[in-house]
Design a protein around this motif. Structure first.
Motif, short mmCIF file in Angstrom:
data_model
loop_
_atom_site.label_atom_id
_atom_site.label_comp_id
_atom_site.label_asym_id
_atom_site.label_seq_id
_atom_site.Cartn_x
_atom_site.Cartn_y
_atom_site.Cartn_z
N PHE A 49 0.83 -1.21 0.00
CA PHE A 49 0.00 0.00 0.00
C PHE A 49 0.87 1.26 0.00
CE2 PHE A 49 -2.24 3.30 2.54
CZ PHE A 49 -3.27 3.57 1.65
N PHE A 50 1.89 1.28 0.88
CA PHE A 50 2.79 2.43 0.95
C PHE A 50 3.93 2.27 -0.05
CE2 PHE A 50 1.20 2.15 5.43
CZ PHE A 50 0.54 3.38 5.48
N HIS A 51 4.13 3.27 -0.89
CA HIS A 51 5.27 3.28 -1.80
C HIS A 51 6.19 4.43 -1.40
CE1 HIS A 51 4.29 0.58 -5.42
NE2 HIS A 51 3.55 0.19 -4.39
N VAL A 52 7.32 4.07 -0.79
CA VAL A 52 8.29 5.06 -0.34
C VAL A 52 9.11 5.52 -1.54
CG1 VAL A 52 10.31 5.44 1.12
CG2 VAL A 52 8.38 4.10 1.98
N LEU A 53 9.16 6.84 -1.71
CA LEU A 53 9.83 7.42 -2.88
C LEU A 53 10.97 8.33 -2.42
CD1 LEU A 53 9.80 7.80 -5.98
CD2 LEU A 53 8.28 9.77 -5.62
N PRO A 54 12.22 7.88 -2.49
CA PRO A 54 13.35 8.75 -2.12
C PRO A 54 13.59 9.81 -3.20
CG PRO A 54 13.95 6.39 -2.09
CD PRO A 54 12.66 6.52 -2.85
N ILE A 55 13.73 11.06 -2.74
CA ILE A 55 13.95 12.18 -3.67
C ILE A 55 15.14 13.00 -3.14
CG2 ILE A 55 12.82 14.04 -4.95
CD1 ILE A 55 10.12 13.00 -3.86
N PRO A 56 16.37 12.59 -3.45
CA PRO A 56 17.56 13.21 -2.85
C PRO A 56 17.99 14.49 -3.57
CG PRO A 56 18.23 11.37 -4.23
CD PRO A 56 16.72 11.41 -4.27
N TYR A 57 17.06 15.42 -3.67
CA TYR A 57 17.31 16.66 -4.42
C TYR A 57 17.74 17.77 -3.48
CZ TYR A 57 16.41 20.53 -7.69
OH TYR A 57 16.52 21.64 -8.50
N GLU A 58 18.83 18.44 -3.83
CA GLU A 58 19.33 19.57 -3.06
C GLU A 58 19.98 20.56 -4.03
OE1 GLU A 58 22.51 20.58 0.54
OE2 GLU A 58 21.96 18.50 0.12
N GLU A 59 19.24 21.62 -4.30
CA GLU A 59 19.72 22.57 -5.30
C GLU A 59 19.56 24.01 -4.85
OE1 GLU A 59 21.53 23.87 -8.69
OE2 GLU A 59 21.29 21.77 -8.08
N VAL A 82 4.75 8.01 -0.42
CA VAL A 82 5.38 8.47 0.82
C VAL A 82 6.74 9.03 0.41
CG1 VAL A 82 6.24 7.83 3.10
CG2 VAL A 82 4.18 6.71 2.19
N GLY A 83 6.80 10.33 0.20
CA GLY A 83 8.02 10.95 -0.30
C GLY A 83 9.02 11.22 0.81
N ILE A 84 10.30 11.03 0.50
CA ILE A 84 11.37 11.40 1.42
C ILE A 84 12.33 12.32 0.68
CG2 ILE A 84 13.16 10.63 3.00
CD1 ILE A 84 12.04 7.86 2.96
N GLY A 85 12.43 13.59 1.18
CA GLY A 85 13.38 14.52 0.58
C GLY A 85 14.65 14.57 1.39
N GLY A 86 15.59 15.31 0.86
CA GLY A 86 15.51 16.32 -0.16
C GLY A 86 14.91 17.61 0.40
N GLU A 87 15.22 18.67 -0.35
CA GLU A 87 14.71 19.99 0.01
C GLU A 87 13.23 20.08 -0.31
OE1 GLU A 87 15.24 22.94 -3.57
OE2 GLU A 87 17.21 22.39 -2.83
N HIS A 88 12.57 21.13 0.26
CA HIS A 88 11.11 21.19 0.19
C HIS A 88 10.59 21.51 -1.20
CE1 HIS A 88 7.51 21.87 3.09
NE2 HIS A 88 7.18 21.11 2.07
N SER A 89 11.43 21.97 -2.09
CA SER A 89 10.96 22.25 -3.44
C SER A 89 10.37 21.01 -4.10
CB SER A 89 12.09 22.81 -4.31
OG SER A 89 13.12 21.85 -4.48
N VAL A 90 10.79 19.82 -3.67
CA VAL A 90 10.33 18.60 -4.33
C VAL A 90 8.83 18.38 -4.17
CG1 VAL A 90 12.61 17.58 -3.94
CG2 VAL A 90 10.74 16.98 -2.41
N THR A 91 8.23 19.00 -3.16
CA THR A 91 6.79 18.80 -2.96
C THR A 91 5.99 19.28 -4.16
OG1 THR A 91 6.98 18.89 -0.55
CG2 THR A 91 4.83 19.38 -1.46
N TRP A 92 6.47 20.30 -4.85
CA TRP A 92 5.74 20.72 -6.05
C TRP A 92 5.72 19.60 -7.08
CZ3 TRP A 92 1.98 22.57 -8.30
CH2 TRP A 92 1.93 22.72 -9.68
N GLY A 93 6.83 18.90 -7.27
CA GLY A 93 6.85 17.77 -8.21
C GLY A 93 5.85 16.70 -7.80
N PRO A 134 15.92 22.36 -12.81
CA PRO A 134 14.81 22.16 -11.87
C PRO A 134 13.51 21.71 -12.53
CG PRO A 134 16.02 24.15 -11.30
CD PRO A 134 16.59 23.67 -12.60
N GLU A 135 13.20 22.27 -13.70
CA GLU A 135 11.95 21.91 -14.37
C GLU A 135 11.93 20.41 -14.71
OE1 GLU A 135 13.90 24.39 -15.17
OE2 GLU A 135 12.69 26.21 -14.88
N GLN A 136 13.08 19.88 -15.15
CA GLN A 136 13.15 18.46 -15.48
C GLN A 136 13.06 17.59 -14.23
OE1 GLN A 136 13.21 16.93 -18.64
NE2 GLN A 136 12.69 15.26 -17.24
N VAL A 137 13.70 18.04 -13.15
CA VAL A 137 13.63 17.29 -11.90
C VAL A 137 12.19 17.22 -11.41
CG1 VAL A 137 14.32 17.25 -9.47
CG2 VAL A 137 16.00 17.84 -11.24
#
Length: 295
Positions: free
Chosen positions: A24-34, A104-115, A82-85
């Motif tokens: 049910f839970f899909h953990v999505l790592p998003i190691p973005y820092e820009e 279930v997203g794991i960041g990374g900086e908060h900008s990733v929430t828009w994606g 950033p647009e491609q990310v």
């Protein structure tokens, strides 16, 4: 156990990586820092949280969220402009949603929430709102010339027509105050929540029935989480954070969560473990409230 990209899977010391369709839970790592503007290290947050999750118990003192199945996906490709990310994040999120699973997203900086939010919109999910725990309003039009900034992410959300409710904010500029008025952003800031020890909220009646919950760890007081790039004193406590989340989960259907801005401090594993436990606690609250609504 490691994923195919040599990332540890969530709770990998206790559970096998299930098939995607069985979780049910899909953990999505998003190691973005820009676009970080003070301390760095959020790009290392996802791996640190996943590794620390191996020290968790499957029973979270109330239930065993892993019984619903937790699948750890490969990290999102965060190279490029950033647009491609953001597009890469949106595509990964949309795939999870189209499979009928919970991101279930794991960041990374908060900008990733828009994606992530763009992924919901791309999947045709329209009638939902966002509840945000954060120290910062993140409502600037752009920051240091960048629209896809950690300081502008919620501006993109409200400009897309998604209702927003903010909790624990204690750092914002005049531009963001005006944006709150312009876009009808409801809020209970830290100076209202913390001194009064508020443990639950009532969302407005007209707030959507489905909620994506975004949690920036700097919304929690730096006495609990100094491991973030932009700490601000006067934040939420550990149990207060969980209780506020649960009050939202009781009132609305949580359709996804993310945990952002965790920047591990080398040698201080307590904070890595706290972040992993926080994420698992959120899954437990979702599991139990889902059972109540279905039962």
């Amino acid at each position: 156990m490691l994923s195919e990209n040599d990332y540890p899977i969530f709770l990998g010391s206790e559970i096998e990586q299930p098939k995607p369709e069985d979780a049910f839970f899909h953990v999505l790592p998003i190691p973005y820092e820009e676009t970080v503007s003070y301390g760095g290290g959020t790009g290392k947050g996802p791996a640190a949280i996943l590794e620390a999750s191996w020290q968790l118990e499957t029973f979270d003192n109330f239930s065993s969220p892993s019984e619903l199945g937790i699948y750890t996906r490969s990290p999102v490709n965060v190279s490029g402009p950033p647009e491609q990310v953001m597009e890469n994040i949106a595509n990964a999120t949309r795939e999870i949603l189209e499979a009928g699973k919970m991101p279930v997203g794991i960041g990374g900086e908060h900008s990733v929430t828009w994606g992530v939010i763009k992924g919901y919109l791309d999947a045709g999910i329209q009638d939902f709102g966002v509840v945000q725990i954060d120290a910062h309003a993140d409502l600037r039009d752009r920051y240091e010339g960048e629209k896809h900034s950690h300081a502008s992410v919620m501006r993109l959300v409200v400009e897309a027509g998604v209702p927003l409710y903010q909790l624990g904010i204690r750092a914002y500029c005049e531009e963001e105050m005006q944006a709150r008025k312009q876009y009808g952003v409801r809020h209970l800031d830290a100076h209202e929540l913390v001194p009064n020890n508020v443990q639950s909220i009532e969302l407005p009646e007209d707030f959507p029935s489905k909620v994506f919950f975004t949690l920036d760890v700097d919304g929690i007081d730096p006495s609990v989480f100094p491991s973030t790039g932009t700490p601000v004193p006067g934040g939420l406590g550990w149990y207060q954070t969980l209780n506020l989340f649960e009050s939202v989960a009781r009132q609305r259907q949580i359709i996804g969560v993310d945990l952002l801005e965790f920047a591990p401090i080398e040698g201080f594993h307590a904070y890595d473990f706290a972040a992993a436990q926080l994420l698992y606690k959120l899954m437990g609250i979702i599991q139990r409230n889902r059972a109540v609504k279905q039962g």
